[in-house]
Write an enzyme that holds these catalytic residues in place. Sequence first.
Site, PDB file in Angstrom:
ATOM      1  N   LYS A  42      36.715 -22.527  39.816  1.00 53.87           N
ATOM      2  CA  LYS A  42      35.392 -23.178  39.875  1.00 53.87           C
ATOM      3  C   LYS A  42      34.353 -22.363  40.647  1.00 53.87           C
ATOM      4  O   LYS A  42      33.187 -22.323  40.256  1.00 53.87           O
ATOM      5  CB  LYS A  42      35.510 -24.581  40.479  1.00 53.87           C
ATOM      6  CG  LYS A  42      36.256 -25.549  39.569  1.00 53.87           C
ATOM      7  CD  LYS A  42      36.310 -26.941  40.173  1.00 53.87           C
ATOM      8  CE  LYS A  42      37.219 -27.835  39.346  1.00 53.87           C
ATOM      9  NZ  LYS A  42      37.213 -29.218  39.810  1.00 53.87           N
TER      10      LYS A  42
ATOM     11  N   ASP B 276      31.853 -33.067  38.864  1.00 52.08           N
ATOM     12  CA  ASP B 276      32.913 -33.687  39.669  1.00 52.08           C
ATOM     13  C   ASP B 276      32.366 -34.773  40.590  1.00 52.08           C
ATOM     14  O   ASP B 276      32.958 -35.851  40.712  1.00 52.08           O
ATOM     15  CB  ASP B 276      33.629 -32.628  40.515  1.00 52.08           C
ATOM     16  CG  ASP B 276      34.558 -31.757  39.690  1.00 52.08           C
ATOM     17  OD1 ASP B 276      35.099 -32.254  38.676  1.00 52.08           O
ATOM     18  OD2 ASP B 276      34.756 -30.590  40.060  1.00 52.08           O
TER      19      ASP B 276
ATOM     20  N   GLY C  97      37.652 -26.488  47.801  1.00 53.06           N
ATOM     21  CA  GLY C  97      36.854 -26.632  46.590  1.00 53.06           C
ATOM     22  C   GLY C  97      36.662 -28.079  46.168  1.00 53.06           C
ATOM     23  O   GLY C  97      35.572 -28.464  45.738  1.00 53.06           O
TER      24      GLY C  97
ATOM     25  N   ARG D  56      41.806 -30.019  58.513  1.00 53.20           N
ATOM     26  CA  ARG D  56      42.842 -29.435  59.380  1.00 53.20           C
ATOM     27  C   ARG D  56      42.272 -28.257  60.160  1.00 53.20           C
ATOM     28  O   ARG D  56      42.530 -28.107  61.349  1.00 53.20           O
ATOM     29  CB  ARG D  56      44.012 -28.993  58.489  1.00 53.20           C
ATOM     30  CG  ARG D  56      45.166 -28.393  59.215  1.00 53.20           C
ATOM     31  CD  ARG D  56      46.306 -28.126  58.266  1.00 53.20           C
ATOM     32  NE  ARG D  56      45.941 -27.190  57.200  1.00 53.20           N
ATOM     33  CZ  ARG D  56      46.735 -26.843  56.195  1.00 53.20           C
ATOM     34  NH1 ARG D  56      47.957 -27.365  56.117  1.00 53.20           N
ATOM     35  NH2 ARG D  56      46.333 -25.988  55.277  1.00 53.20           N
TER      36      ARG D  56
END
Length: 266
Positions: free
Chosen positions: A66, A102, A130, A152
Amino acid sequence: MPDRYAVIGHPVAHSKSPWIHAQFARATGEDIAYDAIDAPPDAFVAEVEKFRAAGGKGLNVTLPFKEQAFRYCAGSTARAAAAQAVNTLLLDREQPFGDNTDGVGLVRDLTANLARNLVGVQVLLLGAGGAAQGVLAPLAAAGAAAIVVANRTPARAQALAARVPGVLACGFDALGGRAFDLVVNATSAGLSGELPRLPQGLFRAGALAYDMLYGRDTEFLAMARAAGAATSDGLGMLVEQAAESFLVWRGVRPDTRPVLAALRAY
Ligand code: ATR
């Protein structure tokens, strides 16, 4: 001859996109063919150019291409530029043009399919890769009162949050004591059966935990259920982003409900 489209990714063999777009084409009467292209990691541009030279009109782009697709495009929509990632390529122009459906797919699944109100709510977005990049700006535009990006690696959360005014960033430890109406897991932890190391008490009463992965009951969803939250996987987002791509290419929005219902029943 039908107009040709495809999804390009690696791996792509198990993609549901060809089936979903075939249902959309049948329901709308659009004459299209939609295939899957498995591109070796170093051959994305070569495969796209080959498809384009053969008359291909558009591509959906999935992992891991992407960001590369965004760099490949000569121009893009504002929502693709905000994500710095492209999942929808338009190839029937002089230069390749990119879009990203998305984020709108996630927002539409949350609001239309899951009947969630996003205005004024507290949102936690887990992850800064992403998948998180693609949805942050559309989530923010949907009217949340506050959005926190937690990752994280906190520095990646900070870099992502800095792109959208008002969004906060932190590591998982710093979430202790805060609670949210919507927690979206955009990490890839579930792919390896792992659970991000999250503190207790993240879910407000009536909260929804949403995992952008689909086709598996992730550790994140199990943890959220045990904590009393409602849960959803990302299957609805998959269908909604596909419908938005179909709209971008064909100018007609297919009805997603029967397609999502069929996938759920499968
Ligand atoms: P994608 O494009 O699928 O988002 P990515 O760019 O590699 O893939 O990002 C994966 C995301 O999942 C990252 O936010 C990653 O956290 P780091 O930035 O700290 O690497 C997160 N992730 C992956 N495995 C995880 C785990 N076991 N626990 C928590 N976060 C995890």
